[in-house]
Design a protein around this motif. Structure first.
Motif, PDB file in Angstrom:
ATOM      1  N   PHE A  26       0.980  -1.129  -0.025  1.00  0.00           N
ATOM      2  CA  PHE A  26      -0.147   0.025  -0.087  1.00  0.00           C
ATOM      3  C   PHE A  26       0.839   1.131  -0.045  1.00  0.00           C
ATOM      4  CE2 PHE A  26      -2.928  -3.248   1.990  1.00  0.00           C
ATOM      5  CZ  PHE A  26      -3.970  -2.704   1.060  1.00  0.00           C
ATOM      6  N   THR A  27       0.410   2.169  -0.755  1.00  0.00           N
ATOM      7  CA  THR A  27       1.096   3.429  -0.756  1.00  0.00           C
ATOM      8  C   THR A  27       0.597   4.400   0.271  1.00  0.00           C
ATOM      9  OG1 THR A  27      -0.463   4.641  -2.350  1.00  0.00           O
ATOM     10  CG2 THR A  27       1.298   3.480  -3.246  1.00  0.00           C
ATOM     11  N   ALA A  28       1.294   5.343   0.652  1.00  0.00           N
ATOM     12  CA  ALA A  28       1.029   6.238   1.833  1.00  0.00           C
ATOM     13  C   ALA A  28      -0.427   7.053   1.530  1.00  0.00           C
ATOM     14  CB  ALA A  28       1.825   7.180   2.093  1.00  0.00           C
ATOM     15  N   ASP A  29      -0.661   7.348  -0.050  1.00  0.00           N
ATOM     16  CA  ASP A  29      -1.590   7.956  -0.511  1.00  0.00           C
ATOM     17  C   ASP A  29      -2.817   7.163  -0.491  1.00  0.00           C
ATOM     18  OD1 ASP A  29      -0.367  10.318  -1.062  1.00  0.00           O
ATOM     19  OD2 ASP A  29       0.030   9.731  -3.050  1.00  0.00           O
ATOM     20  N   GLU A  30      -2.688   5.734  -0.706  1.00  0.00           N
ATOM     21  CA  GLU A  30      -3.757   4.870  -0.416  1.00  0.00           C
ATOM     22  C   GLU A  30      -4.387   4.933   0.918  1.00  0.00           C
ATOM     23  OE1 GLU A  30      -3.913   1.179  -3.383  1.00  0.00           O
ATOM     24  OE2 GLU A  30      -1.967   1.403  -2.360  1.00  0.00           O
ATOM     25  N   ILE A  31      -3.622   4.894   1.710  1.00  0.00           N
ATOM     26  CA  ILE A  31      -3.776   4.679   3.155  1.00  0.00           C
ATOM     27  C   ILE A  31      -4.447   5.879   3.740  1.00  0.00           C
ATOM     28  CG2 ILE A  31      -2.865   4.578   5.460  1.00  0.00           C
ATOM     29  CD1 ILE A  31      -0.814   2.540   4.170  1.00  0.00           C
ATOM     30  N   LYS A  32      -4.220   7.114   3.346  1.00  0.00           N
ATOM     31  CA  LYS A  32      -4.477   8.340   3.723  1.00  0.00           C
ATOM     32  C   LYS A  32      -6.126   8.646   3.184  1.00  0.00           C
ATOM     33  CE  LYS A  32      -3.935  13.264   3.668  1.00  0.00           C
ATOM     34  NZ  LYS A  32      -3.178  14.397   3.453  1.00  0.00           N
ATOM     35  N   ARG A  33      -6.358   7.917   1.954  1.00  0.00           N
ATOM     36  CA  ARG A  33      -7.475   8.325   1.183  1.00  0.00           C
ATOM     37  C   ARG A  33      -8.522   7.458   1.914  1.00  0.00           C
ATOM     38  NH1 ARG A  33      -5.651   7.903  -3.837  1.00  0.00           N
ATOM     39  NH2 ARG A  33      -5.830   5.508  -3.933  1.00  0.00           N
ATOM     40  N   ALA A  34      -7.973   6.049   2.225  1.00  0.00           N
ATOM     41  CA  ALA A  34      -9.090   5.015   3.154  1.00  0.00           C
ATOM     42  C   ALA A  34      -9.508   5.792   4.356  1.00  0.00           C
ATOM     43  CB  ALA A  34      -8.114   3.814   3.108  1.00  0.00           C
ATOM     44  N   VAL A  35      -8.300   6.331   5.058  1.00  0.00           N
ATOM     45  CA  VAL A  35      -8.626   6.898   6.320  1.00  0.00           C
ATOM     46  C   VAL A  35      -9.788   8.078   6.365  1.00  0.00           C
ATOM     47  CG1 VAL A  35      -8.029   8.153   8.482  1.00  0.00           C
ATOM     48  CG2 VAL A  35      -6.788   6.027   7.500  1.00  0.00           C
ATOM     49  N   PHE A  36      -9.646   8.907   5.109  1.00  0.00           N
ATOM     50  CA  PHE A  36     -10.481  10.022   5.167  1.00  0.00           C
ATOM     51  C   PHE A  36     -11.701   9.834   4.370  1.00  0.00           C
ATOM     52  CE2 PHE A  36      -6.503  12.173   6.373  1.00  0.00           C
ATOM     53  CZ  PHE A  36      -7.066  12.946   7.387  1.00  0.00           C
ATOM     54  N   ASP A  37     -11.793   8.683   3.734  1.00  0.00           N
ATOM     55  CA  ASP A  37     -13.033   8.351   3.289  1.00  0.00           C
ATOM     56  C   ASP A  37     -14.206   7.594   4.153  1.00  0.00           C
ATOM     57  OD1 ASP A  37     -12.630   8.768   0.782  1.00  0.00           O
ATOM     58  OD2 ASP A  37     -11.886   6.938  -0.023  1.00  0.00           O
ATOM     59  N   MET A  38     -13.532   7.321   5.293  1.00  0.00           N
ATOM     60  CA  MET A  38     -14.286   6.619   6.415  1.00  0.00           C
ATOM     61  C   MET A  38     -15.304   7.900   7.137  1.00  0.00           C
ATOM     62  SD  MET A  38     -12.147   3.960   8.401  1.00  0.00           S
ATOM     63  CE  MET A  38     -10.560   3.812   7.986  1.00  0.00           C
ATOM     64  N   HIS A  39     -16.506   7.598   7.849  1.00  0.00           N
ATOM     65  CA  HIS A  39     -17.234   8.602   8.300  1.00  0.00           C
ATOM     66  C   HIS A  39     -16.610   8.680   9.529  1.00  0.00           C
ATOM     67  CE1 HIS A  39     -20.531  10.262  10.841  1.00  0.00           C
ATOM     68  NE2 HIS A  39     -20.946  10.659   9.562  1.00  0.00           N
ATOM     69  N   PRO A  40     -16.196   9.924  10.176  1.00  0.00           N
ATOM     70  CA  PRO A  40     -15.567  10.032  11.336  1.00  0.00           C
ATOM     71  C   PRO A  40     -16.053   9.463  12.630  1.00  0.00           C
ATOM     72  CG  PRO A  40     -15.983  12.179   9.985  1.00  0.00           C
ATOM     73  CD  PRO A  40     -16.673  11.100   9.431  1.00  0.00           C
ATOM     74  N   THR A  41     -17.304   9.009  12.669  1.00  0.00           N
ATOM     75  CA  THR A  41     -17.813   8.597  14.224  1.00  0.00           C
ATOM     76  C   THR A  41     -18.380   7.124  13.767  1.00  0.00           C
ATOM     77  OG1 THR A  41     -19.751   9.695  13.704  1.00  0.00           O
ATOM     78  CG2 THR A  41     -18.372  10.887  14.873  1.00  0.00           C
ATOM     79  N   LYS A  42     -18.318   6.641  12.758  1.00  0.00           N
ATOM     80  CA  LYS A  42     -18.772   5.217  12.366  1.00  0.00           C
ATOM     81  C   LYS A  42     -17.814   4.221  12.637  1.00  0.00           C
ATOM     82  CE  LYS A  42     -23.069   6.799  11.001  1.00  0.00           C
ATOM     83  NZ  LYS A  42     -24.198   6.306  11.397  1.00  0.00           N
TER      84      LYS A  42
END
Length: 145
Positions: A26-42
């Protein structure tokens, strides 16, 4: 074993290129995108922390499961049958109930050729609670994962 006979009927559907893509780091960009695609409180993880924690401190954490899910979208259409309604955008699991009713109606109205025809009713709420992990593992290997 019965599972082996089932696996023999399944044709691998992943190309070597796509299998290598899924296996790549995984690239750092893929991981960052995955984290920020998640709903913050779900959906807090096993550690009880919501996505907001990882979003705030994303550089400290690698959320591999979400990154893998994002990456796997590339091959889902090839691995999941068009008759399945789960995991594919635009399809609903509730569509299965409509299909079931249509199948049952067709079978009940059928006058000829009833021999060798069957239908199976599944309780979808229980389907995810009881998984035969050796079957899942074997099937994924057979499909080319």
């Amino acid at each position: 074993m019965a599972m082996n006979r089932i696996f023999e009927c399944v044709q691998p559907c992943l190309t070597l290129e796509k299998s290598r893509f899924l296996d790549s780091k995984f690239t750092a960009d893929e991981i960052k995108r995955a984290v920020f695609d998640m709903h913050p409180t779900k959906a807090p993880g096993l550690d009880g922390l919501p996505a907001l924690f990882y979003q705030k401190y994303w550089s400290m954490w690698e959320v591999v499961a979400k990154a893998f899910a994002s990456r796997s979208r590339v091959v889902l259409n090839e691995v999941i049958s068009e008759t399945q309604s789960v995991f594919i955008p635009g399809r609903l699991i509730s569509d299965n109930a409509i299909v079931r009713f249509e199948c049952m109606h067709a079978l009940k109205r059928r006058k000829k050729g009833r021999k060798g025809v069957m239908t199976i009713k599944l309780d979808m709420s229980k389907a995810y609670d009881r998984i035969e992990w050796s079957f899942i593992s074997g099937m994924l290997c057979r499909l080319g994962f």
